[in-house]
Design a protein around this motif. Structure first.
Motif, PDB file in Angstrom:
ATOM      1  N   GLY A 179       0.772  -1.231   0.000  1.00 15.92           N
ATOM      2  CA  GLY A 179       0.000   0.000   0.000  1.00 15.92           C
ATOM      3  C   GLY A 179       0.802   1.278   0.000  1.00 15.92           C
ATOM      4  O   GLY A 179       0.261   2.338   0.301  1.00 15.92           O
ATOM      5  N   PHE A 180       2.099   1.216  -0.365  1.00 15.17           N
ATOM      6  CA  PHE A 180       2.837   2.474  -0.448  1.00 15.17           C
ATOM      7  C   PHE A 180       2.658   3.101  -1.832  1.00 15.17           C
ATOM      8  O   PHE A 180       2.365   2.417  -2.812  1.00 15.17           O
ATOM      9  N   THR A 181       2.802   4.415  -1.903  1.00 20.81           N
ATOM     10  CA  THR A 181       2.626   5.170  -3.144  1.00 20.81           C
ATOM     11  C   THR A 181       3.913   5.124  -3.959  1.00 20.81           C
ATOM     12  O   THR A 181       5.009   5.312  -3.410  1.00 20.81           O
ATOM     13  N   THR A 182       3.777   4.894  -5.262  1.00 19.61           N
ATOM     14  CA  THR A 182       4.936   4.745  -6.135  1.00 19.61           C
ATOM     15  C   THR A 182       5.008   5.888  -7.135  1.00 19.61           C
ATOM     16  O   THR A 182       4.074   6.103  -7.913  1.00 19.61           O
ATOM     17  N   MET A 183       6.120   6.615  -7.114  1.00 22.07           N
ATOM     18  CA  MET A 183       6.391   7.700  -8.052  1.00 22.07           C
ATOM     19  C   MET A 183       7.412   7.199  -9.074  1.00 22.07           C
ATOM     20  O   MET A 183       8.316   6.436  -8.730  1.00 22.07           O
ATOM     21  N   VAL A 184       7.296   7.669 -10.315  1.00 26.69           N
ATOM     22  CA  VAL A 184       8.202   7.206 -11.368  1.00 26.69           C
ATOM     23  C   VAL A 184       8.687   8.371 -12.222  1.00 26.69           C
ATOM     24  O   VAL A 184       7.876   9.187 -12.691  1.00 26.69           O
ATOM     25  N   HIS A 185       9.996   8.440 -12.399  1.00 20.28           N
ATOM     26  CA  HIS A 185      10.607   9.328 -13.396  1.00 20.28           C
ATOM     27  C   HIS A 185      10.681   8.539 -14.694  1.00 20.28           C
ATOM     28  O   HIS A 185      11.453   7.591 -14.804  1.00 20.28           O
ATOM     29  N   ALA A 186       9.875   8.947 -15.671  1.00 25.09           N
ATOM     30  CA  ALA A 186       9.703   8.158 -16.893  1.00 25.09           C
ATOM     31  C   ALA A 186      10.415   8.799 -18.086  1.00 25.09           C
ATOM     32  O   ALA A 186       9.900   9.744 -18.699  1.00 25.09           O
ATOM     33  N   GLU A 187      11.605   8.308 -18.400  1.00 19.50           N
ATOM     34  CA  GLU A 187      12.305   8.628 -19.640  1.00 19.50           C
ATOM     35  C   GLU A 187      13.064   7.374 -20.068  1.00 19.50           C
ATOM     36  O   GLU A 187      13.586   6.632 -19.224  1.00 19.50           O
ATOM     37  N   ASN A 188      13.166   7.152 -21.384  1.00 23.96           N
ATOM     38  CA  ASN A 188      13.866   5.989 -21.921  1.00 23.96           C
ATOM     39  C   ASN A 188      15.368   6.233 -21.867  1.00 23.96           C
ATOM     40  O   ASN A 188      15.909   7.071 -22.591  1.00 23.96           O
TER      41      ASN A 188
END
Length: 501
Positions: A179-188
């Motif tokens: 139940g933890f919140t997941t943040m993502v830096h999205a670049e290839n």
């Protein structure tokens, strides 16, 4: 002591603009009641809002303070000082695990040391997870959640930080279970690496080529991929600091299918273009000040697209991504300038913005013809939704009984005149520039209140809060703001996930 801001034309929450003249009663740091003609006695302190708007204290859920990879940037003292001067009363900063570390406990302990009794505003931490071992996922993450650290950030780029798809999937499944919140830096990462190598071989290494090296397609592909992984695992995510219209469309499409995909953008992607990365006749390297990732985009249409996402609800959060490095310092942005040769890949990423975040967006909120969002939407983006997503609902982000009395009192429109021109000399961060130099905003926080106490008084002494006033916020599990879990992924049979999840 009891505070009653009086005569405010509008107090603004995430859902409504309250009736004129509503008073806010405050006792013991909490909002005790809202009403008219509230009782008072000789001990009551009254702050007259003088017909101004009153909004909740800002919650900036994406700031980089006291980071090892930014030794010339803000620590918690200078960063939080800047925050309250701009109306932000809560920040969530990053505690970063190294890839060589097999535990996350030491980095969390270290960041508690860096922040304790050194912050003007309340604070919490996200964990930057770079080595998500099974032991960390099974043993340490449940412990951190009990300690009130309920969110992690994952990177799909940067060699010291990035995770592969199998690692991303492992964390997403753990997030779904715990139940933890997941943040993502999205670049290839591979696209960026290939273009960077070829640009360098061709001699294109000035700051402007930072934007060339990270085209929108790198963000678009990674955004689509992380949404797919999140859908596969049925996990809510937040994609941070988005800058691309096509990437934003991927998010919007997922949201229309009720997937719990949240998104964030930042001031630099609403106000700045890649031309700012070019040098000037006086200083060919000056564009380094605006090197950030994802990079500034090229066309005004890109800015307009981000504004649409702000207005139509695609973006859940508007953060500063305050990631400062001093410009005129050999250990700051000038790391990208050696022996007269500019190398953009060595320039520390990030721009300062924790103090200017609220005034920049507030200038475009309201009922005027040129407004780009409502006042309620302003509160959602800057206070209430980050509080909900990161486990602070009921404490931060709203003007209602029981909430912390974190308030921003703006200037009445009759006193604003032609507005405020942003300049480095007026700001309180610890770096030597602002990318918003010379921009005019319509208003600025007159007072900032943290738990009922005035900590910023622009007409008086400025910073009047105590550097030890900020408290660590033990957060609960975040709430899903957009979409829901429990759906089947596209093309999967009902219950198909049960065979392997």
């Amino acid at each position: 002591m009891k505070f009653s801001p009086q005569k405010a034309v509008y107090e603004v929450t995430a859902s409504e603009v309250l009736a004129p003249g509503i008073e806010i009663g405050i006792e013991n740091g909490k909002i005790s009641c809202l009403g008219t003609s509230l009782p008072r006695d000789d001990r009551t302190k009254i702050i007259d809002a003088k017909g101004a708007r009153v909004t909740p204290g800002g919650v900036d859920s994406h700031v980089h303070f006291a980071q090892d990879n930014s030794p010339t940037g803000d620590d918690f003292t200078s960063g939080s000082r800047s925050a309250i001067a701009g109306g932000t009363t809560t920040v969530i900063a990053f505690a970063s695990q190294l890839k060589t570390e097999t535990s996350v406990i030491p980095c969390i302990t270290e960041y508690h040391t860096r922040a304790k009794d050194k912050s003007y505003c309340d604070y919490s931490f996200h964990l930057i997870l770079t080595n998500p071992t099974p032991a960390i996922m099974q043993t340490e993450m449940p412990l951190l959640i009990k300690q009130g650290i309920t969110s992690v950030k994952l990177y799909m780029t940067y060699e010291p930080l990035k995770l592969g798809d199998s690692q991303l999937l492992a964390v997403l499944m753990a997030a779904r279970a715990l139940g933890f919140t997941t943040m993502v830096h999205a670049e290839n990462s591979d696209i960026i690496s290939l273009i960077t190598d070829r640009l360098e071989a061709a001699g294109h290494s000035s700051p402007y080529f930072h934007a060339i090296s990270r085209p929108q397609i790198a963000e678009n592909e990674a955004t689509y991929r992380i949404i797919s992984l999140a859908e596969l695992t049925d996990t809510p995510i937040l994609i941070v600091h988005m800058s691309s219209e096509i990437a934003m469309r991927h998010v919007r499409k997922a949201q229309t299918r009720m997937l719990p995909i949240h998104a964030e953008t930042c001031p630099q992607y609403l106000f700045l273009l890649s031309e700012r990365l070019k040098g000037t006749e006086k200083d060919a390297f000056e564009g380094a000040k605006c090197v950030c990732s994802p990079p500034l985009r090229h066309d005004p249409k890109d800015l307009k697209a981000m504004w649409r996402g702000i207005a139509n609800g695609t973006f859940t959060i508007f953060s500063s991504d305050h990631a400062p490095s001093t410009y005129d310092h050999a250990g700051g942005k000038k790391l990208g300038l050696k022996d007269g040769i500019m190398r953009y890949k060595n320039i520390p990423n990030g721009v300062p913005g924790v103090e200017t975040r609220l005034p920049l967006l507030f200038s475009h909120a309201g009922r005027e013809k040129d407004s780009k969002l409502s006042l309620q939407r302003f509160v959602q983006l800057t206070s209430s939704d980050p509080a909900k997503l990161y486990g602070l609902e009921g404490t931060k982000g709203n003007i209602a009984p029981g909430y912390d009395a974190d308030l921003v009192i703006w200037y009445p429109e009759t006193e604003v005149g032609e507005g405020v021109v942003i300049g480095q000399k007026m700001l309180h961060h610890g770096v030597d520039y602002t990318p918003y130099e010379g921009m005019k905003v319509k208003n600025w926080p007159r007072y900032t209140l943290l738990r009922g106490k005035v900590v910023w008084d622009r007409d008086g002494e400025g910073i009047v809060g105590d550097v030890t006033a900020g408290k660590f916020l033990k957060r609960g599990k975040g709430k899903i703001v957009i979409g829901k879990t429990g759906g089947e992924a596209n093309g999967m049979l009902e219950g198909e996930r049960d065979f392997w999840y």
